[in-house]
Design a protein around this motif. Sequence first.
Motif, PDB file in Angstrom:
ATOM      1  N   ASP A 109       0.813  -1.216   0.000  1.00  0.00           N
ATOM      2  CA  ASP A 109       0.000   0.000   0.000  1.00  0.00           C
ATOM      3  C   ASP A 109       0.847   1.266   0.000  1.00  0.00           C
ATOM      4  OD1 ASP A 109      -2.658  -0.341  -0.386  1.00  0.00           O
ATOM      5  OD2 ASP A 109      -3.208  -0.455   1.726  1.00  0.00           O
ATOM      6  N   ARG A 110       2.085   1.150   0.458  1.00  0.00           N
ATOM      7  CA  ARG A 110       2.955   2.328   0.507  1.00  0.00           C
ATOM      8  C   ARG A 110       3.678   2.580  -0.813  1.00  0.00           C
ATOM      9  NH1 ARG A 110       3.925   0.195   5.799  1.00  0.00           N
ATOM     10  NH2 ARG A 110       5.827  -0.838   5.133  1.00  0.00           N
ATOM     11  N   LEU A 111       3.534   1.673  -1.759  1.00  0.00           N
ATOM     12  CA  LEU A 111       4.189   1.856  -3.049  1.00  0.00           C
ATOM     13  C   LEU A 111       3.467   2.926  -3.869  1.00  0.00           C
ATOM     14  CD1 LEU A 111       4.838  -1.859  -4.099  1.00  0.00           C
ATOM     15  CD2 LEU A 111       6.438  -0.269  -3.030  1.00  0.00           C
ATOM     16  N   THR A 112       4.231   3.647  -4.661  1.00  0.00           N
ATOM     17  CA  THR A 112       3.657   4.653  -5.551  1.00  0.00           C
ATOM     18  C   THR A 112       3.241   3.973  -6.848  1.00  0.00           C
ATOM     19  OG1 THR A 112       5.106   6.351  -4.619  1.00  0.00           O
ATOM     20  CG2 THR A 112       4.073   6.819  -6.758  1.00  0.00           C
ATOM     21  N   ILE A 113       1.960   4.013  -7.125  1.00  0.00           N
ATOM     22  CA  ILE A 113       1.453   3.376  -8.329  1.00  0.00           C
ATOM     23  C   ILE A 113       0.602   4.360  -9.111  1.00  0.00           C
ATOM     24  CG2 ILE A 113       1.457   1.035  -7.372  1.00  0.00           C
ATOM     25  CD1 ILE A 113      -1.498   1.348  -6.784  1.00  0.00           C
ATOM     26  N   ALA A 114       0.602   4.174 -10.404  1.00  0.00           N
ATOM     27  CA  ALA A 114      -0.217   5.027 -11.259  1.00  0.00           C
ATOM     28  C   ALA A 114      -1.674   4.613 -11.120  1.00  0.00           C
ATOM     29  CB  ALA A 114       0.236   4.891 -12.714  1.00  0.00           C
ATOM     30  N   PRO A 115      -2.599   5.553 -11.116  1.00  0.00           N
ATOM     31  CA  PRO A 115      -4.009   5.191 -11.008  1.00  0.00           C
ATOM     32  C   PRO A 115      -4.447   4.356 -12.205  1.00  0.00           C
ATOM     33  CG  PRO A 115      -3.762   7.509 -11.602  1.00  0.00           C
ATOM     34  CD  PRO A 115      -2.393   7.002 -11.261  1.00  0.00           C
ATOM     35  N   GLY A 116      -5.180   3.316 -11.920  1.00  0.00           N
ATOM     36  CA  GLY A 116      -5.646   2.431 -12.978  1.00  0.00           C
ATOM     37  C   GLY A 116      -7.126   2.160 -12.848  1.00  0.00           C
ATOM     38  N   GLN A 117      -7.622   1.272 -13.666  1.00  0.00           N
ATOM     39  CA  GLN A 117      -9.033   0.922 -13.628  1.00  0.00           C
ATOM     40  C   GLN A 117      -9.278  -0.103 -12.521  1.00  0.00           C
ATOM     41  OE1 GLN A 117     -11.409   2.301 -15.409  1.00  0.00           O
ATOM     42  NE2 GLN A 117     -13.047   1.027 -14.538  1.00  0.00           N
ATOM     43  N   PRO A 118     -10.022   0.264 -11.475  1.00  0.00           N
ATOM     44  CA  PRO A 118     -10.260  -0.709 -10.390  1.00  0.00           C
ATOM     45  C   PRO A 118     -11.171  -1.831 -10.846  1.00  0.00           C
ATOM     46  CG  PRO A 118     -11.575   1.271 -10.052  1.00  0.00           C
ATOM     47  CD  PRO A 118     -10.692   1.544 -11.238  1.00  0.00           C
ATOM     48  N   VAL A 119     -11.039  -2.959 -10.156  1.00  0.00           N
ATOM     49  CA  VAL A 119     -11.893  -4.108 -10.432  1.00  0.00           C
ATOM     50  C   VAL A 119     -13.126  -4.026  -9.544  1.00  0.00           C
ATOM     51  CG1 VAL A 119     -12.066  -6.612 -10.375  1.00  0.00           C
ATOM     52  CG2 VAL A 119      -9.939  -5.528 -11.109  1.00  0.00           C
ATOM     53  N   HIS A 120     -14.297  -4.056 -10.144  1.00  0.00           N
ATOM     54  CA  HIS A 120     -15.549  -3.972  -9.401  1.00  0.00           C
ATOM     55  C   HIS A 120     -16.247  -5.327  -9.453  1.00  0.00           C
ATOM     56  CE1 HIS A 120     -15.316   0.359  -8.854  1.00  0.00           C
ATOM     57  NE2 HIS A 120     -15.034   0.486 -10.156  1.00  0.00           N
ATOM     58  N   ILE A 121     -16.587  -5.844  -8.287  1.00  0.00           N
ATOM     59  CA  ILE A 121     -17.365  -7.082  -8.212  1.00  0.00           C
ATOM     60  C   ILE A 121     -18.552  -6.855  -7.279  1.00  0.00           C
ATOM     61  CG2 ILE A 121     -15.383  -8.561  -8.691  1.00  0.00           C
ATOM     62  CD1 ILE A 121     -15.255  -9.223  -5.752  1.00  0.00           C
ATOM     63  N   ARG A 122     -19.562  -7.677  -7.430  1.00  0.00           N
ATOM     64  CA  ARG A 122     -20.765  -7.526  -6.614  1.00  0.00           C
ATOM     65  C   ARG A 122     -20.519  -8.068  -5.206  1.00  0.00           C
ATOM     66  NH1 ARG A 122     -22.538  -9.608 -11.492  1.00  0.00           N
ATOM     67  NH2 ARG A 122     -22.785 -11.688 -10.573  1.00  0.00           N
ATOM     68  N   LYS A 123     -21.332  -7.599  -4.257  1.00  0.00           N
ATOM     69  CA  LYS A 123     -21.177  -8.024  -2.866  1.00  0.00           C
ATOM     70  C   LYS A 123     -21.300  -9.540  -2.696  1.00  0.00           C
ATOM     71  CE  LYS A 123     -22.417  -3.773  -0.416  1.00  0.00           C
ATOM     72  NZ  LYS A 123     -23.351  -3.125   0.557  1.00  0.00           N
ATOM     73  N   PRO A 124     -22.252 -10.190  -3.373  1.00  0.00           N
ATOM     74  CA  PRO A 124     -22.305 -11.655  -3.238  1.00  0.00           C
ATOM     75  C   PRO A 124     -21.032 -12.338  -3.712  1.00  0.00           C
ATOM     76  CG  PRO A 124     -24.361 -10.823  -4.142  1.00  0.00           C
ATOM     77  CD  PRO A 124     -23.402  -9.672  -4.143  1.00  0.00           C
ATOM     78  N   GLN A 125     -20.399 -11.818  -4.783  1.00  0.00           N
ATOM     79  CA  GLN A 125     -19.143 -12.399  -5.249  1.00  0.00           C
ATOM     80  C   GLN A 125     -18.034 -12.155  -4.236  1.00  0.00           C
ATOM     81  OE1 GLN A 125     -19.123 -10.348  -9.101  1.00  0.00           O
ATOM     82  NE2 GLN A 125     -19.324 -12.338 -10.120  1.00  0.00           N
ATOM     83  N   LEU A 126     -18.043 -10.985  -3.606  1.00  0.00           N
ATOM     84  CA  LEU A 126     -17.048 -10.695  -2.578  1.00  0.00           C
ATOM     85  C   LEU A 126     -17.195 -11.663  -1.405  1.00  0.00           C
ATOM     86  CD1 LEU A 126     -14.772  -8.692  -1.776  1.00  0.00           C
ATOM     87  CD2 LEU A 126     -16.530  -7.361  -0.587  1.00  0.00           C
ATOM     88  N   ALA A 127     -18.434 -11.974  -1.044  1.00  0.00           N
ATOM     89  CA  ALA A 127     -18.664 -12.925   0.052  1.00  0.00           C
ATOM     90  C   ALA A 127     -18.170 -14.317  -0.323  1.00  0.00           C
ATOM     91  CB  ALA A 127     -20.151 -12.962   0.399  1.00  0.00           C
ATOM     92  N   VAL A 128     -18.353 -14.706  -1.583  1.00  0.00           N
ATOM     93  CA  VAL A 128     -17.863 -16.010  -2.040  1.00  0.00           C
ATOM     94  C   VAL A 128     -16.334 -16.051  -1.958  1.00  0.00           C
ATOM     95  CG1 VAL A 128     -17.664 -17.540  -4.034  1.00  0.00           C
ATOM     96  CG2 VAL A 128     -19.859 -16.490  -3.490  1.00  0.00           C
ATOM     97  N   LEU A 129     -15.666 -14.988  -2.400  1.00  0.00           N
ATOM     98  CA  LEU A 129     -14.204 -14.929  -2.316  1.00  0.00           C
ATOM     99  C   LEU A 129     -13.737 -15.011  -0.869  1.00  0.00           C
ATOM    100  CD1 LEU A 129     -13.398 -12.138  -4.934  1.00  0.00           C
ATOM    101  CD2 LEU A 129     -12.890 -14.562  -5.161  1.00  0.00           C
ATOM    102  N   ARG A 130     -14.446 -14.315   0.019  1.00  0.00           N
ATOM    103  CA  ARG A 130     -14.053 -14.327   1.437  1.00  0.00           C
ATOM    104  C   ARG A 130     -14.122 -15.743   2.001  1.00  0.00           C
ATOM    105  NH1 ARG A 130     -17.150 -10.678   2.878  1.00  0.00           N
ATOM    106  NH2 ARG A 130     -15.686  -8.945   3.124  1.00  0.00           N
ATOM    107  N   HIS A 131     -15.186 -16.461   1.701  1.00  0.00           N
ATOM    108  CA  HIS A 131     -15.307 -17.838   2.176  1.00  0.00           C
ATOM    109  C   HIS A 131     -14.246 -18.739   1.532  1.00  0.00           C
ATOM    110  CE1 HIS A 131     -18.626 -17.151   4.674  1.00  0.00           C
ATOM    111  NE2 HIS A 131     -19.353 -18.232   4.419  1.00  0.00           N
ATOM    112  N   ALA A 132     -14.015 -18.565   0.245  1.00  0.00           N
ATOM    113  CA  ALA A 132     -13.040 -19.413  -0.443  1.00  0.00           C
ATOM    114  C   ALA A 132     -11.651 -19.263   0.161  1.00  0.00           C
ATOM    115  CB  ALA A 132     -13.008 -19.079  -1.926  1.00  0.00           C
ATOM    116  N   CYS A 133     -11.319 -18.063   0.635  1.00  0.00           N
ATOM    117  CA  CYS A 133      -9.993 -17.831   1.218  1.00  0.00           C
ATOM    118  C   CYS A 133      -9.848 -18.445   2.599  1.00  0.00           C
ATOM    119  CB  CYS A 133      -9.704 -16.328   1.278  1.00  0.00           C
ATOM    120  SG  CYS A 133      -9.363 -15.589  -0.338  1.00  0.00           S
ATOM    121  N   CYS A 134     -10.925 -18.993   3.169  1.00  0.00           N
ATOM    122  CA  CYS A 134     -10.848 -19.708   4.442  1.00  0.00           C
ATOM    123  C   CYS A 134     -10.653 -21.205   4.246  1.00  0.00           C
ATOM    124  CB  CYS A 134     -12.119 -19.469   5.261  1.00  0.00           C
ATOM    125  SG  CYS A 134     -12.367 -17.773   5.800  1.00  0.00           S
ATOM    126  N   HIS A 135     -10.671 -21.668   2.994  1.00  0.00           N
ATOM    127  CA  HIS A 135     -10.523 -23.095   2.711  1.00  0.00           C
ATOM    128  C   HIS A 135      -9.093 -23.542   2.999  1.00  0.00           C
ATOM    129  CE1 HIS A 135     -10.844 -26.909   0.486  1.00  0.00           C
ATOM    130  NE2 HIS A 135     -12.152 -26.736   0.520  1.00  0.00           N
TER     131      HIS A 135
END
Length: 306
Positions: A90-116
């Motif tokens: 987070d402290r690195l200097t980066i050029a602004p880019g196009q952020p990745v947007h995902i829906r809240k249900p997909q974010l919840a799926v990713l959160r659970h998958a990372c607990c596997h």
Amino acid sequence: MQAENDSLTVMLEAPDDFAGFRQAARVLLALGAAPEVVHWRWTDELSTQAEDGDLFADAGAADAGAAHAAAAGAWVADAPARVITPDALDRLTIAPGQPVHIRKPQLAVLRHACCHRNPGRFMLCYRWLWRLQCMPSLAGDALDADWREIERLARAVGREIHKMHAFVRFRPAQDEKGAPLHVAWFEPEHHIVRAASGFFRERFSNMRWAILTPGCSVLWDQECLQWGPGATQAQAPGPDAGEALWLAYYQSTFNPARLKEQAMLREMPRRYWKNLPETQLISGLVAGARSRTGLMLAAQPAAQRA
């Protein structure tokens, strides 16, 4: 720094550190770091089992250990594979880019998958996000192979969280000061203790409790959750008089006419039986149910049976 030309190792704080993964992934995607050059590792300060003493006495030391690991996660100048933490990214200097947007249900799926427990879970989730950045229409592709695997991992974690909510059994005990403390032992298949602990905090907010697992332990002191090292089953309290009362109630309410063995095994898989006090009765109750059902059928008149 050209992230795409370097091999990066991201050091997360825990095996289920989704917040750190999300933080690092956001920066790495902006840097253009391809999935094949990013490696995900984690410190596991709480995984060492405490052989004796208070499991939560060294919670501050564990926090210090995590802070030390974060400090050690700065760029290693001469190493071929550079190690960095999400905070350092987070402290690195980066050029602004196009952020990745995902829906809240997909974010919840990713959160659970990372607990596997799958060792490649973070790599899989990051690869899907990388591909999504290159092809935004992927967000609506339910048949994508990576997304289907992510969903499979998330479903397994969701089932395990549900089983933990259902199968944790607290027993009365005392802490090192003699104060009442309810303690439970549980052996989760995945890294779900943090994800599942909010349920117990809300349901049992008026009592002090602790849940011991091989990977980590959690204590609710009626104010906040405290995390400690993994434990052994021997550190959990044994049966008490209240448990005998529960077994008597369980046996008295068992209805042999409504027994469905396969449905029972789906809801209560055998791998949980060794830590559930009521399961010591199941084999006898099932065997008795078959004979009792046979006697009831035999007692019916032949016309009714037909």
